[in-house]
Design a protein around this motif. Structure first.
Motif, mmCIF file in Angstrom:
data_model
loop_
_atom_site.group_PDB
_atom_site.id
_atom_site.type_symbol
_atom_site.label_atom_id
_atom_site.label_comp_id
_atom_site.label_asym_id
_atom_site.label_seq_id
_atom_site.Cartn_x
_atom_site.Cartn_y
_atom_site.Cartn_z
ATOM 1 N N MET A 1 0.830 -1.179 0.000
ATOM 2 C CA MET A 1 0.000 0.000 0.000
ATOM 3 C C MET A 1 0.880 1.251 0.000
ATOM 4 O O MET A 1 1.982 1.233 0.527
ATOM 5 N N ASP A 2 0.350 2.312 -0.529
ATOM 6 C CA ASP A 2 1.104 3.555 -0.619
ATOM 7 C C ASP A 2 1.041 4.394 0.650
ATOM 8 O O ASP A 2 1.870 5.265 0.863
ATOM 9 N N ASP A 3 0.043 4.142 1.506
ATOM 10 C CA ASP A 3 -0.134 5.016 2.663
ATOM 11 C C ASP A 3 -0.214 4.277 3.991
ATOM 12 O O ASP A 3 -0.559 4.856 5.007
ATOM 13 N N ARG A 4 0.125 2.981 3.997
ATOM 14 C CA ARG A 4 -0.050 2.192 5.220
ATOM 15 C C ARG A 4 0.743 0.902 5.204
ATOM 16 O O ARG A 4 1.170 0.426 4.156
ATOM 17 N N TRP A 5 0.878 0.344 6.384
ATOM 18 C CA TRP A 5 1.367 -1.025 6.547
ATOM 19 C C TRP A 5 0.170 -1.852 7.000
ATOM 20 O O TRP A 5 -0.614 -1.400 7.827
ATOM 21 N N GLU A 6 0.035 -3.033 6.448
ATOM 22 C CA GLU A 6 -1.016 -3.956 6.881
ATOM 23 C C GLU A 6 -0.358 -5.214 7.413
ATOM 24 O O GLU A 6 0.533 -5.766 6.780
ATOM 25 N N VAL A 7 -0.808 -5.639 8.575
ATOM 26 C CA VAL A 7 -0.273 -6.841 9.204
ATOM 27 C C VAL A 7 -1.410 -7.829 9.373
ATOM 28 O O VAL A 7 -2.459 -7.477 9.918
ATOM 29 N N THR A 8 -1.206 -9.046 8.904
ATOM 30 C CA THR A 8 -2.197 -10.098 9.053
ATOM 31 C C THR A 8 -1.502 -11.366 9.532
ATOM 32 O O THR A 8 -0.521 -11.802 8.936
ATOM 33 N N TRP A 38 3.424 -4.650 17.105
ATOM 34 C CA TRP A 38 2.120 -5.285 17.220
ATOM 35 C C TRP A 38 2.189 -6.736 16.743
ATOM 36 O O TRP A 38 1.669 -7.638 17.400
ATOM 37 N N ARG A 39 2.839 -6.939 15.604
ATOM 38 C CA ARG A 39 2.994 -8.294 15.067
ATOM 39 C C ARG A 39 3.696 -9.203 16.067
ATOM 40 O O ARG A 39 3.267 -10.324 16.329
ATOM 41 N N ASP A 40 4.781 -8.710 16.668
ATOM 42 C CA ASP A 40 5.541 -9.515 17.623
ATOM 43 C C ASP A 40 4.732 -9.835 18.876
ATOM 44 O O ASP A 40 4.846 -10.924 19.431
ATOM 45 N N GLU A 41 3.905 -8.895 19.325
ATOM 46 C CA GLU A 41 3.047 -9.137 20.493
ATOM 47 C C GLU A 41 2.039 -10.240 20.205
ATOM 48 O O GLU A 41 1.822 -11.124 21.035
ATOM 49 N N ILE A 42 1.410 -10.181 19.048
ATOM 50 C CA ILE A 42 0.434 -11.216 18.669
ATOM 51 C C ILE A 42 1.133 -12.565 18.545
ATOM 52 O O ILE A 42 0.661 -13.587 19.062
ATOM 53 N N ALA A 43 2.277 -12.591 17.868
ATOM 54 C CA ALA A 43 3.009 -13.840 17.649
ATOM 55 C C ALA A 43 3.469 -14.454 18.968
ATOM 56 O O ALA A 43 3.423 -15.677 19.135
ATOM 57 N N ALA A 44 3.888 -13.615 19.919
ATOM 58 C CA ALA A 44 4.352 -14.128 21.210
ATOM 59 C C ALA A 44 3.197 -14.665 22.046
ATOM 60 O O ALA A 44 3.330 -15.676 22.732
ATOM 61 N N GLY A 45 2.052 -14.004 21.966
ATOM 62 C CA GLY A 45 0.904 -14.416 22.769
ATOM 63 C C GLY A 45 0.127 -15.580 22.200
ATOM 64 O O GLY A 45 -0.600 -16.256 22.918
#
Length: 131
Positions: A1-8, A38-45
């Motif tokens: 995306m040109d204006d954001r990062w998306e994490v899934t 945020w990604r690392d928090e989700i992955a750790a939990g």
């Protein structure tokens, strides 16, 4: 995306998705840092389900309910003629087929047993990579 990062991320069958706009998170680099945190928090939990466990789960598109075991050939009247057990290990397909003409009613059971053996091979391969 040109204006954001998306994490899934998908963990234990649940989808986790968040968007980090550059404009509201302090620019490209700042928003990337926040997105990674945020990604690392989700992955750790929520640890990822091991691949061999995922591969063993029944699939809704499997007519017999056993993942990796399919009927690959039918007789003219629609009865199973050959069963195949197939698993992807280390980027290659491992498969074994069992003819109903040769093995009779045991063909499906042999395919299921072969699939279980393949899943164990996958588990061993994954464990050897982790070391």
């Amino acid at each position: 995306m040109d204006d954001r990062w998306e994490v899934t991320l998908i963990r234990q069958g649940q989808r986790h998705r968040r968007v980090f706009l550059f404009s509201t998170h302090g620019g490209i680099r700042a928003s990337l840092k926040i997105a990674k945190q945020w990604r690392d928090e989700i992955a750790a939990g929520k640890p990822q389900t091991p691949r061999h466990v995922q591969a063993a789960r029944p699939r809704v598109d499997s007519p017999i309910g056993i993942a990796g075991v399919t009927c690959v050939r039918r007789t003219p009247d629609g009865l199973p003629a050959m069963w195949r057990a197939q698993t992807r290990i280390d980027g290659r397909n491992v498969s074994e087929s069992f003819s109903v003409g040769r093995h009779g009613e045991r063909a499906l059971g042999l395919a299921v047993a072969a699939r279980e053996k393949q899943l164990e091979q996958m588990k061993q391969w994954l464990l050897s990579r982790a070391e």
